[in-house]
Scaffold this active site. Structure first.
Site, PDB file in Angstrom:
ATOM      1  N   GLU A  32       0.838  -1.198   0.000  1.00 12.16           N
ATOM      2  CA  GLU A  32       0.000   0.000   0.000  1.00 12.16           C
ATOM      3  C   GLU A  32       0.871   1.245   0.000  1.00 12.16           C
ATOM      4  O   GLU A  32       1.856   1.333   0.731  1.00 12.16           O
ATOM      5  CB  GLU A  32      -0.912   0.016   1.231  1.00 12.16           C
ATOM      6  N   THR A  63      -3.960   4.934  -1.197  1.00  9.10           N
ATOM      7  CA  THR A  63      -4.965   5.401  -0.246  1.00  9.10           C
ATOM      8  C   THR A  63      -5.674   6.658  -0.734  1.00  9.10           C
ATOM      9  O   THR A  63      -5.249   7.323  -1.677  1.00  9.10           O
ATOM     10  CB  THR A  63      -4.342   5.682   1.133  1.00  9.10           C
ATOM     11  N   TYR A  64      -6.748   6.976  -0.009  1.00  9.32           N
ATOM     12  CA  TYR A  64      -7.662   8.057  -0.371  1.00  9.32           C
ATOM     13  C   TYR A  64      -7.909   8.866   0.890  1.00  9.32           C
ATOM     14  O   TYR A  64      -8.315   8.306   1.915  1.00  9.32           O
ATOM     15  CB  TYR A  64      -8.956   7.391  -0.846  1.00  9.32           C
ATOM     16  N   ALA A  66      -9.282  11.548   3.845  1.00  8.47           N
ATOM     17  CA  ALA A  66     -10.588  11.790   4.452  1.00  8.47           C
ATOM     18  C   ALA A  66     -11.339  12.860   3.675  1.00  8.47           C
ATOM     19  O   ALA A  66     -10.785  13.894   3.300  1.00  8.47           O
ATOM     20  CB  ALA A  66     -10.407  12.225   5.908  1.00  8.47           C
ATOM     21  N   ARG A 122     -15.641   2.604   4.154  1.00 12.21           N
ATOM     22  CA  ARG A 122     -16.568   3.647   4.599  1.00 12.21           C
ATOM     23  C   ARG A 122     -15.851   4.989   4.647  1.00 12.21           C
ATOM     24  O   ARG A 122     -16.353   5.993   4.183  1.00 12.21           O
ATOM     25  CB  ARG A 122     -17.120   3.304   5.987  1.00 12.21           C
ATOM     26  N   GLY A 123     -14.658   4.993   5.226  1.00 12.39           N
ATOM     27  CA  GLY A 123     -13.883   6.219   5.364  1.00 12.39           C
ATOM     28  C   GLY A 123     -14.090   6.862   6.725  1.00 12.39           C
ATOM     29  O   GLY A 123     -15.038   6.553   7.452  1.00 12.39           O
ATOM     30  N   ASP A 124     -13.183   7.743   7.077  1.00 16.99           N
ATOM     31  CA  ASP A 124     -13.240   8.450   8.355  1.00 16.99           C
ATOM     32  C   ASP A 124     -13.949   9.793   8.190  1.00 16.99           C
ATOM     33  O   ASP A 124     -13.952  10.362   7.098  1.00 16.99           O
ATOM     34  CB  ASP A 124     -11.825   8.695   8.890  1.00 16.99           C
ATOM     35  N   TYR A 162     -11.177  -5.654  10.898  1.00 17.08           N
ATOM     36  CA  TYR A 162     -10.592  -5.096  12.121  1.00 17.08           C
ATOM     37  C   TYR A 162     -10.421  -6.197  13.175  1.00 17.08           C
ATOM     38  O   TYR A 162     -11.379  -6.555  13.863  1.00 17.08           O
ATOM     39  CB  TYR A 162     -11.477  -3.960  12.655  1.00 17.08           C
TER      40      TYR A 162
END
Length: 312
Positions: A32, A63-64, A66, A122-124, A162
């Protein structure tokens, strides 16, 4: 102190061969990266990509940020990897601060760029400390996003898992139910949040199997570059930091080279224990640096294949 048969066997094998020398080299890997913010970081990223590409990873992901804060940079990085390397690039995509049609348009642009793999999250919340809220007209969560992506194109889809439960989950059972929904909606595999002890992953793997989930669960490995920052990140995502780790990094604040050697040792030992427990795909959070991931791959027997020389 009594030792179990498994522990005795592990100890015997550890004494029989020097460290990792007898591993079969049958592990697969993936890496990643995060999108660079400036030209210097861009150079560092591409140095890492060029170093790790010869290892032939199953895929590499980007990565993407927030709230879609790195949307353009993520797309540019993923598209360039897809265009200029032989590696399969996977784009992270989140539900945060975007409508379904906006996310669908991003996913469609990836498909048109030749990207066939999405890491659906989902994202933060866009602002730290806020409670997550579904964007008006947006996808409700990662399971909903997976369903939408599956309708759009036949993407390969990875999702997150998780081992110590998502901080927003009311219970471990609820967290496993959410993971099952993501996989049932079309995801191919789950990649875990980082963790610090192999037993954490093994307990989670057992719980996943008991919940009736048969999909591949890939451990996410994060070599500890900076102990203080890993403590902060671990606290944010509910990951336990064992006391022995603090002891090992104590006194190394002003010794970066020694700290990197200790970090490599810890991550390699975690990987060896996971390998001994049957893991055959490792996903490395590289932080855009190649050295630690490359060294661990080497120890696991996953090495650059030298071109065969022509017969004389």
């Amino acid at each position: 102190m009594n030792m179990s048969v498994a522990q005795l066997e592990e100890a015997r094998r550890a004494l029989d061969a020097p460290l990792f020398a007898n591993l079969a080299g049958d592990a697969a890997v993936s890496f990643e990266f995060f999108p660079p913010k400036n030209e210097k970081m861009e150079d560092q990223l591409w140095d890492a990509i060029k170093t790790l590409e010869p290892l032939g990873p199953r895929f590499v992901s980007v990565t993407y940020g927030a709230g879609g804060s790195t949307r353009e940079r993520t797309h540019a990085t993923v598209a360039r990897i897809q265009r200029e390397t032989g590696m399969a690039a996977a784009a992270h995509l989140t539900c945060v601060e975007a409508t379904k049609s906006e996310i669908d348009a991003i996913a469609d642009a990836y498909w048109q760029a030749g990207v066939r793999h999405i890491v659906a999250l989902r994202g933060d919340p866009p602002r730290a400390g806020e409670k997550y809220q579904t964007h008006p007209g947006g996808y409700e969560n990662a399971a909903d996003l997976v369903k939408g992506l599956s309708r759009l194109h036949p993407f390969e889809i990875s999702v997150s898992a998780y081992p110590e439960s998502h901080p927003d989950s009311p219970s471990i059972a609820a967290d496993l139910d959410n993971l099952k929904r993501k996989l049932d909606n079309g995801a191919t595999r789950a990649i875990t949040q980082f963790f610090h002890e192999a037993e954490t992953f093994f307990r989670f793997r057992d719980a996943v199997a008991a919940a009736g989930i048969s999909a591949e669960i890939v451990p996410g490995i994060m070599p500890v570059m900076n102990f203080a920052s890993v403590q902060r990140m671990s606290a944010m995502c509910g990951t336990a930091v064992p006391s022995w780790m603090g002891t090992l990094f104590q006194g190394l604040d002003d010794h970066p080279a020694a700290r990197q050697l200790v970090a490599a040792t810890i991550a390699a030992e975690l990987s060896r224990r996971l390998y001994a427990g049957g893991v055959r795909h490792f996903h490395f959070y590289t932080l855009n640096r190649a050295e630690l991931a490359f060294a661990i791959c080497h120890l696991l027997g996953h090495r650059v294949r030298l071109p065969e020389t022509a017969a004389a």
